[in-house]
Structures are given as C-alpha cells and as structure tokens.
Design a protein around this motif. Structure first.
Motif, PDB file in Angstrom:
ATOM      1  N   ARG A 119       0.869  -1.185   0.000  1.00  0.00           N
ATOM      2  CA  ARG A 119       0.000   0.000   0.000  1.00  0.00           C
ATOM      3  C   ARG A 119       0.901   1.227   0.000  1.00  0.00           C
ATOM      4  N   LEU A 150       1.199   8.200  -3.168  1.00  0.00           N
ATOM      5  CA  LEU A 150       1.785   8.487  -4.475  1.00  0.00           C
ATOM      6  C   LEU A 150       1.877   9.988  -4.714  1.00  0.00           C
ATOM      7  N   THR A 181      -1.080  10.384 -14.084  1.00  0.00           N
ATOM      8  CA  THR A 181      -1.074   9.837 -12.722  1.00  0.00           C
ATOM      9  C   THR A 181      -1.985   8.611 -12.629  1.00  0.00           C
ATOM     10  N   ARG A 182      -3.168   8.682 -13.238  1.00  0.00           N
ATOM     11  CA  ARG A 182      -4.085   7.540 -13.210  1.00  0.00           C
ATOM     12  C   ARG A 182      -3.495   6.339 -13.937  1.00  0.00           C
ATOM     13  N   GLU A 210      -1.297   4.635 -11.576  1.00  0.00           N
ATOM     14  CA  GLU A 210      -2.103   3.869 -10.620  1.00  0.00           C
ATOM     15  C   GLU A 210      -2.599   2.565 -11.246  1.00  0.00           C
ATOM     16  N   ASP A 211      -2.973   2.606 -12.520  1.00  0.00           N
ATOM     17  CA  ASP A 211      -3.411   1.389 -13.208  1.00  0.00           C
ATOM     18  C   ASP A 211      -2.282   0.361 -13.252  1.00  0.00           C
ATOM     19  N   LEU A 237       0.282   0.131 -11.188  1.00  0.00           N
ATOM     20  CA  LEU A 237       0.486  -0.384  -9.838  1.00  0.00           C
ATOM     21  C   LEU A 237      -0.620  -1.362  -9.452  1.00  0.00           C
ATOM     22  N   GLY A 238      -1.865  -1.029  -9.806  1.00  0.00           N
ATOM     23  CA  GLY A 238      -2.976  -1.930  -9.502  1.00  0.00           C
ATOM     24  C   GLY A 238      -2.823  -3.268 -10.191  1.00  0.00           C
ATOM     25  N   THR A 251      -1.775  -1.171  -3.938  1.00  0.00           N
ATOM     26  CA  THR A 251      -2.887  -0.253  -3.684  1.00  0.00           C
ATOM     27  C   THR A 251      -2.368   1.152  -3.413  1.00  0.00           C
ATOM     28  N   VAL A 252      -2.939   2.140  -4.084  1.00  0.00           N
ATOM     29  CA  VAL A 252      -2.612   3.540  -3.824  1.00  0.00           C
ATOM     30  C   VAL A 252      -3.616   4.082  -2.813  1.00  0.00           C
ATOM     31  N   ARG A 269      -2.951  10.313  -2.966  1.00  0.00           N
ATOM     32  CA  ARG A 269      -2.135  10.828  -4.063  1.00  0.00           C
ATOM     33  C   ARG A 269      -2.110  12.349  -4.046  1.00  0.00           C
TER      34      ARG A 269
END
Length: 273
Positions: free
Chosen positions: A129, A132, A141-142, A145-146, A148-149, A154-155, A158
C-alpha cells in the motif's frame, strides 16, 4: 610531475542509462553511485510534445530503445537502465517486460526500467500500500495507478502537480508539500514519481517525518541497476539503501532540511484525492 607509477585509473563498473530527451538531472543520478561505478548516459530523440501519455509512448518505442542501447553498447556497460517512469508504465506490466526484453536483446546485458525497479523495491520493502506523488497531469497519474494496480499495489492517497514541462525546476518545497498531502491513509511507503523530479535531498527529511520508507524514481532506478551488478547504491538515511544487516529503522532525529524544503510539521495535513 611524473605520475606514470600510478598505473592509470582504477577499473570502473559501467552502468548504461537511457533517458528521455528532456532529462535534466544527470547529477542527481550520480549521487547514488559509488566511486567504483561510472554512468554512461544517452537520450532519446527530441519530439515536440509535452509530458503526457502520448509522449510516454513515443519515448518508449522499441526502435528508439534499440538505437539508444546500440549507442551505449560501444562503452560496454554491464547493465542498462531505462530511466523514465511514465515511459515504462504506460504499456502496463506486459509493456514494461517487453521493453526489458528489447533492451537486453540489443545490448546483450541485463536491462531494467524505472517502473520495473519500483515494483522490485516495493517487494524488497514488503510494501503493498503506497502513497503516491507525481508532477504529472491527472491522466498520467491515473495510468501509473493502473500499472500499480495491475501489480497488486494499492494507492491509498495521491498528490500531483499537473505539469507538462519543466518538471526538473520543481523545488523540494513542492515535493515535501505534496508528500504530506498524499499520506492520508494507511500506507507502507511513499513513492515520488518521475525521473525528472528532484528528490535526493528530500528523501531523508520525509522518511523521518512520515515514519515510512520513501522511494523516488531516480532512487529505485539506481538501486536496481547497481544491485544487478552486485554494487550497493549510496545515500544517507534512505530505508531502501540500508545494508541487509542494518535493520529497517528510519532515523530518530529529523536531518537538517534540504535547501528549499519545508521544516517538518507534526500536525495533520489535508490530502488530495
């Protein structure tokens, strides 16, 4: 003065680095490198596009990587690192692996990327976890996150700046501000993205204040590249760089703030979502 008795310079480990055309932090990379290692840098060709998902795709095209690694091969590096976070996460996990395969095939040495190094660093720290921080727009940025997911990370919070150019000019003060805003939930670590964002001097202060490991794009890139050739990266008060027998503790005392950084503030900070 006759210096012939010295026998010439000591042999150096060579680390090849492929950076985007606008990369301006060569000196920051060197700060993680011990004396027995030399960095050999090259850059991707210029394209007239601001920092965006389109640019990330352009600077990570396979033929671009092949040409860059081909140029580096003349200096015989032992490992090649692609020092660009967005360029290495924009294609997801499969895209990042494909980039490494292309570089390794062309250079005939181990290869890695910033985003792949990030996942290795999170695994090393047992961090699933993270908070960010990025200088990017929301869409970039999204996309991170994708990525990393997809890797099971888990973010929890941010903060981002929305910049499309001149990222290397962001002061430490802004980095520290964003970090405080991003840590709003239970996180195991903080990641500061973008190899063009200065972070070296901010990491110790943030680790002491936030009481968690702080990773940055340039830090994990150098850590992973050096580890590949059996060399330890250097850097004071950075949890990722602790020797295996040094323990996981961060310093009890807050190191002196870096120039331009904000002093540590214990009160809660409101985060961005």
């Amino acid at each position: 003065m006759d210096v012939s008795f010295l026998g010439g310079p000591q042999p150096q480990h060579g680390v090849g680095v492929v950076a985007p055309f606008d990369f301006a932090l060569d000196r920051e990379l060197w700060r993680w490198v011990p004396d027995a290692v030399s960095l050999r840098l090259t850059r991707t060709p210029y394209v007239p596009v601001g920092v965006s998902l389109d640019l990330a795709r352009m600077v990570s095209e396979h033929e671009t990587l092949r040409e860059a690694v081909r140029a580096l091969s003349a200096s015989e590096p032992e490992v090649v690192a692609y020092a660009c976070t967005s360029g290495s996460f924009v294609g997801g996990l499969a895209g990042e692996r494909a980039m490494c395969e292309v570089m390794s095939s062309e250079g005939e040495v181990p290869s890695l990327t910033t985003s792949g190094a990030l996942l290795d660093a999170l695994d090393e720290l047992g961090a699933g976890r993270i908070a960010l921080v990025t200088p990017y727009t929301e869409s970039v940025t999204r996309s991170l996150e994708d990525y990393l997911g997809e890797a099971g990370v888990t973010v929890t919070g941010r903060a981002f700046l929305g910049l499309t150019r001149h990222i290397w000019k962001v002061p430490y003060r802004s980095v520290v501000d964003m970090a405080r805003q991003a840590v709003v939930g239970a996180a195991d670590a903080l990641f500061i993205s973008c190899t063009n964002l200065p972070t070296y001097d901010a990491i110790p202060q943030l680790e002491a204040e936030l009481r968690m490991p702080v990773l940055s794009a340039n830090q994990v890139t150098m850590w992973a590249a050096l580890r590949t050739i059996g060399v330890h990266a250097v850097g004071p008060y950075q949890a990722l760089l602790l020797q295996p027998d040094a323990g996981p503790e961060v310093p009890d005392e807050v190191p002196p703030p870096a120039p331009g950084a904000l002093p540590a503030q214990p009160e809660e900070q409101e985060g961005w979502t």
